[in-house]
Design a protein around this motif. Structure first.
Motif, short mmCIF file in Angstrom:
data_model
loop_
_atom_site.label_atom_id
_atom_site.label_comp_id
_atom_site.label_asym_id
_atom_site.label_seq_id
_atom_site.Cartn_x
_atom_site.Cartn_y
_atom_site.Cartn_z
N ALA A 68 0.82 -1.20 0.00
CA ALA A 68 0.00 0.00 0.00
C ALA A 68 0.85 1.26 0.00
O ALA A 68 0.33 2.37 -0.04
N GLY A 69 2.17 1.10 0.03
CA GLY A 69 3.05 2.26 0.07
C GLY A 69 3.83 2.44 -1.22
O GLY A 69 3.69 1.69 -2.18
N THR A 70 4.68 3.46 -1.21
CA THR A 70 5.50 3.80 -2.38
C THR A 70 6.96 3.88 -1.97
O THR A 70 7.30 4.48 -0.94
N GLY A 71 7.81 3.24 -2.73
CA GLY A 71 9.25 3.29 -2.48
C GLY A 71 9.98 3.83 -3.70
O GLY A 71 9.37 4.30 -4.66
N TRP A 72 11.33 3.75 -3.66
CA TRP A 72 12.15 4.26 -4.75
C TRP A 72 13.06 3.16 -5.26
O TRP A 72 13.66 2.41 -4.48
N LEU A 73 13.13 3.04 -6.58
CA LEU A 73 13.97 2.02 -7.19
C LEU A 73 15.45 2.30 -6.94
O LEU A 73 15.90 3.45 -7.05
#
Length: 429
Positions: A157-162
């Motif tokens: 449900a979250g957002t991360g960074w590649l």
């Protein structure tokens, strides 16, 4: 125009009633796959650089991962990812255009195929706006400007960074996806060939498919809508030509009443002219397929229409059939994509299939120096025969207008006749 909530319930087979959380979630779940993401947002992005960047991050993260839906106008329960309360928002055309513009300005490359679905309760009190984000064939998408760049992705449900290794893998997947697209188009050509009566004539076969999956809010074409699509194609192709109508082959019109009763295929509708000995489901003259995933197929015989005599030892290819085919194929692709709500480029491939290893010879009406047709098909002066036509590949543009569709059709026709040494077209001029 906002869609009344009752119409959504009717599609789901439930009794219409006012918009509520349970029904909203049921409708959203019906449109989501197991791998897609969902975000509830209380308000539309505010003005300013930071809200715009946050919006771009959300959209790019979904496009970089598995796609999903962002529902604006619903407050989220803190820390639970569950809907809490309605927060009615502006879901007008202006608000939708603003979201698309924010995405276009803040995400590179642009994410194709974003689709907005405005919903409101039957009394107009509660309004939400659903933004469908497809998984993108152009991933990874970068957000930001100057020294503030990043590649976001969805993590639950979250957002991360590649990270660097993940970026490397993402680009590898992009290139592999393009290769897979080409392979799938070739497979569609082969699948179509098995459905054609190859004993009578060589065939022009065109196949196309969306570069990214259809939006989650799109529904498959109903059987009753097939005729509507084909009638729209006929209207659009009739606007492409200035040449006398007797020179044009109205290929799609040839299916006649078959368009009223499309055959059921493997996740597709099939419209065709059956052979006289229709024991193996082969088609003659014209064959059309409308796949539920947005792909489309058009195949047509290049001669044998009763306007020319067969000649042993050669496959005849009529220039007016080539131009007519290109127009019908481009119009079919654009019309079907628009009908399904697709807003992504359509990759296409056209090939000329022949039943045996005989040369291909191009013919046209006998013409005077000014291009006036006198009648009777003859080999085009200065042309040469071919053993095999090089496949024609390309993309139909997004949200194409009539001029764009005509230009795409003309390019296909030229790519075919130029291979025979024919420098110009007639129907398109």
């Amino acid at each position: 125009m906002p869609i009344r909530w009752s119409s959504i319930h009717e599609q789901l087979g439930e009794t219409p009633r006012d918009l509520d959380f349970a029904m909203l979630r049921a409708a959203v779940d019906a449109k989501l796959t197991e791998t897609e993401s969902l975000d509830w947002k209380k308000a539309l992005p505010a003005k300013g650089e930071e809200p715009a960047r946050e919006f771009a991050k959300d959209v790019a993260a979904m496009a970089n991962t598995r796609g999903g839906l962002i529902v604006y106008g619903v407050e989220e329960e803190s820390g639970t990812a569950a809907a809490k309360a309605f927060a009615s928002i502006d879901n007008s055309d202006t608000a939708q255009r603003r979201l698309r513009q924010l995405a276009a300005n803040g995400i590179h490359p642009m994410v194709p195929g974003l689709q907005c679905l405005p919903l409101e309760s039957d009394d107009g009190t509660d309004k939400v706006l659903v933004l469908a984000v497809p998984r993108s064939a152009d991933a990874p998408h970068v957000i930001g400007v100057r020294d503030r760049l990043g590649l976001p992705f969805r993590d639950g449900a979250g957002t991360g960074w590649l990270r660097e290794r993940e970026i490397e893998r993402a680009y590898a997947e992009r290139f592999a996806g393009r290769q897979a697209q080409s392979q799938r188009l070739a497979e569609m050509i082969n699948e179509t060939a098995a459905m054609l009566d190859m004993e009578r004539s060589a065939w022009l076969v065109g196949v196309c498919r969306p570069r990214t999956p259809l939006p989650a809010v799109a529904d498959p074409l109903a059987a009753s809508a097939v005729r509507t699509v084909l009638e729209t194609v006929l209207r659009r192709t009739s606007e492409m030509f200035t040449a006398p109508s007797q020179e044009r082959f109205q290929l799609i019109r040839e299916v006649g009443n078959e368009g009223l009763n499309p055959r059921t295929g493997l996740r597709r509708w099939v419209v065709r002219i059956p052979t006289t000995h229709d024991t193996d489901m082969r088609s003659m003259f014209v064959h059309i397929e409308l796949h539920h995933d947005g792909s489309a197929v058009l195949a047509a015989q290049v001669h044998g229409w009763g306007r020319e005599e067969p000649e042993p030892g050669v496959h005849k290819v009529l220039c007016p059939v080539v131009e007519s085919f290109a127009a019908d194929f481009a119009a079919l692709s654009e019309t079907y994509a628009s009908h399904l709500g697709g807003q992504v480029p359509m990759a296409y491939q056209c090939e000329l299939l022949k039943p045996e290893d005989l040369p291909l010879q191009v013919l046209d009406l006998h013409r005077l120096s000014g291009g006036i047709a006198l009648g009777g098909y003859q080999p085009v002066p200065g042309s040469w025969t071919l053993r095999q036509l090089v496949p024609v590949n390309g993309e139909f543009p997004i949200d194409a207008d009539a001029a764009d569709v005509r230009a795409a059709a003309r390019a296909i026709a030229l790519d075919i006749v130029n291979q025979f040494g024919v420098p110009r077209l007639h129907l398109f001029e």
